[in-house]
Design an enzyme around this catalytic site. Structure first.
Site, PDB file in Angstrom:
ATOM      1  N   GLU A   1      -8.957  -3.997   2.624  1.00 33.73           N
ATOM      2  CA  GLU A   1      -7.960  -3.350   1.764  1.00 33.73           C
ATOM      3  C   GLU A   1      -6.817  -4.301   1.412  1.00 33.73           C
ATOM      4  O   GLU A   1      -6.316  -4.293   0.288  1.00 33.73           O
ATOM      5  CB  GLU A   1      -7.419  -2.090   2.451  1.00 33.73           C
ATOM      6  CG  GLU A   1      -8.442  -0.967   2.441  1.00 33.73           C
ATOM      7  CD  GLU A   1      -8.096   0.169   3.379  1.00 33.73           C
ATOM      8  OE1 GLU A   1      -8.274  -0.013   4.598  1.00 33.73           O
ATOM      9  OE2 GLU A   1      -7.645   1.221   2.908  1.00 33.73           O
TER      10      GLU A   1
ATOM     11  N   ARG B   1       0.875  -1.180   0.000  1.00 33.44           N
ATOM     12  CA  ARG B   1       0.000   0.000   0.000  1.00 33.44           C
ATOM     13  C   ARG B   1       0.909   1.225   0.000  1.00 33.44           C
ATOM     14  O   ARG B   1       1.759   1.373   0.876  1.00 33.44           O
ATOM     15  CB  ARG B   1      -0.872  -0.002   1.248  1.00 33.44           C
ATOM     16  CG  ARG B   1      -1.659   1.276   1.381  1.00 33.44           C
ATOM     17  CD  ARG B   1      -2.502   1.265   2.637  1.00 33.44           C
ATOM     18  NE  ARG B   1      -3.221   2.512   2.758  1.00 33.44           N
ATOM     19  CZ  ARG B   1      -3.225   3.267   3.848  1.00 33.44           C
ATOM     20  NH1 ARG B   1      -2.556   2.898   4.916  1.00 33.44           N
ATOM     21  NH2 ARG B   1      -3.916   4.376   3.878  1.00 33.44           N
TER      22      ARG B   1
END
Ligand code: AMP
Length: 399
Positions: free
Chosen positions: A386, A93
């Protein structure tokens, strides 16, 4: 096939290891208080016999390099991996992708340089993300790494929505504009909503509300994000755990003049001491709910201000989209707090948004539908994931 997903924060490292094309979770963990006097490590994993295990330890973790070494040591000691080189790929990320990165990319030296150039836009986040990438590039140079950007989903926002009313040269010279964050989550839950409704994503008008310690809203028009509440940084928009969200910018000049606060003090005030914490002293919504139920007036006020701001953005995005087919709640608060959901959508019946108070209290790990029969807009609670979304995007890019 094994995909590792890493989410490095300034003093933390979250990781999740997936296996197979279905991306089943093999292990997930978090290392916190990196650089502090003592660090905390927690890992959940499936052992060789197929049993779920949890391990918690504490030790000094001076930096991200040590945190990654520790993660590797745990993988090997617990026989989760025989060697880190057996990873198929690593998805990272990365918080800020600026305008350059509008989709996931495989990391090369040029990509890494590009992410480094964006450090001024995300001074707290991008260096931690870069540290994670660099350590793994050294350690396992042959394993491909993918950067998935928090800003990427919002790159379809049109210019009239992403530009601020500031001298245009500030955009041209300094890239001052709205970027938006939480993009992986907004994208994931909106697609899940379309899947649940069994309708093409490209046909729907969706409002997504990611309500956690950080909070943001997005307006998605026929599959493209057209506006979002976070701005050039994650400070703008909704009221958050410790962030103010929208305020009159002149408050800063006033405080500087009246109290002598300098830029770091003002930065700290708006990012760390404001939001729910600023109003009632705590940033955790569960504790605020308990205090409010016990009659604490500041906790009640914090809850009301938090929900009122969300309601204003829902109204704004209904106008932006010309109505919505679906509204999605996600994030720690959005998924778990029925009272917050009710308060955010209070008296919106005239705009076609109407909750069913009983359905709203349903508890589930799956997608739930919580509107009443008179609501034109479907209201869903969609658990976000996520890490899984990053694993999917990593796998797609590497296949
Ligand atoms: P996140 O940043 O998405 O992990 O969300 C964290 C926020 O969700 C914190 O404010 C928590 O207090 C809140 N939260 C988690 N579970 C609940 C719950 N059952 N009720 C109310 N708030 C919750």
């Amino acid at each position: 096939m094994k995909i590792l997903v890493m989410n490095s924060g300034s003093s933390s490292l979250k990781f999740q290891l997936f296996t197979g094309v279905e991306l089943a979770v093999l292990a997930s963990g978090v290392i916190e208080q990196i650089g502090d006097t003592i660090g905390h490590i927690k890992i959940n994993f499936i052992d060789a016999s197929g049993a779920n295990k949890e391990l918690k330890t504490e030790q000094v973790i001076p930096d991200h390099r040590s945190a990654i070494q520790l993660m590797e040591k745990l993988f090997l000691e617990q026989k989760i991996l025989t060697d880190v080189s057996e990873l198929t790929g690593v998805g990272h990320r990365v918080v800020h992708g600026g305008e350059a990165f509008y989709k996931p990319v495989q990391v090369t030296k040029e990509v890494l340089d590009g992410i480094k150039e964006l450090i001024p836009l995300a001074p707290l986040h991008n260096p931690a993300n870069i540290a994670g990438i660099e350590v793994l590039m050294e350690k396992i140079p042959d394993v491909p790494q993918v950067a998935v950007f928090d800003t990427a989903f919002h790159q379809t926002i049109p210019q009239h929505a992403y530009l601020y009313a500031l001298p245009h040269e500030l955009y041209e010279k300094h890239k001052v504009r709205r970027y938006g964050f939480h993009g992986t989550s907004h994208s994931y839950v909106s697609k899940k909503a379309a899947e649940y409704l069994n309708r093409p994503y490209e046909e729907l008008k969706i409002i997504t509300l990611h309500l956690g310690n950080g909070a943001s809203a997005a307006a998605i028009d026929h599959g493209l994000c057209v506006d979002t509440s976070m701005g050039m940084t994650p400070l703008e928009g909704l009221v958050m755990g410790t962030r103010s969200g929208d305020i009159d910018p002149a408050i800063l000049f006033y405080l500087a003049r009246e109290t002598g606060m300098d830029i770091p003090a003002l930065d700290n005030l708006l990012n760390k001491e404001s939001g729910l914490k600023g109003i009632c002293g705590i940033n955790d919504m569960r504790s605020i709910g308990e205090l409010a139920a016990a009659g604490d007036t500041q906790a009640m006020l914090a809850f009301k201000i938090f929900c009122y701001r969300i309601k204003k953005y829902v109204g704004a995005y209904l106008a932006v989209l010309g109505g919505a087919d679906c509204l999605v709640f996600t994030g720690g608060i959005g998924e778990n707090d029925p009272e917050a959901r009710e308060q955010c959508l209070l008296d919106l019946d005239g705009l076609g948004i109407s909750l069913d108070p009983v359905k709203n209290t349903t508890r589930s790990d799956a997608v739930i539908e919580i509107q009443n029969s008179g609501s034109a807009c479907t209201i869903l609670v969609v658990p976000t994931d996520e890490e899984y979304a990053i694993a999917v995007q990593t796998l797609e890019l590497l296949m």
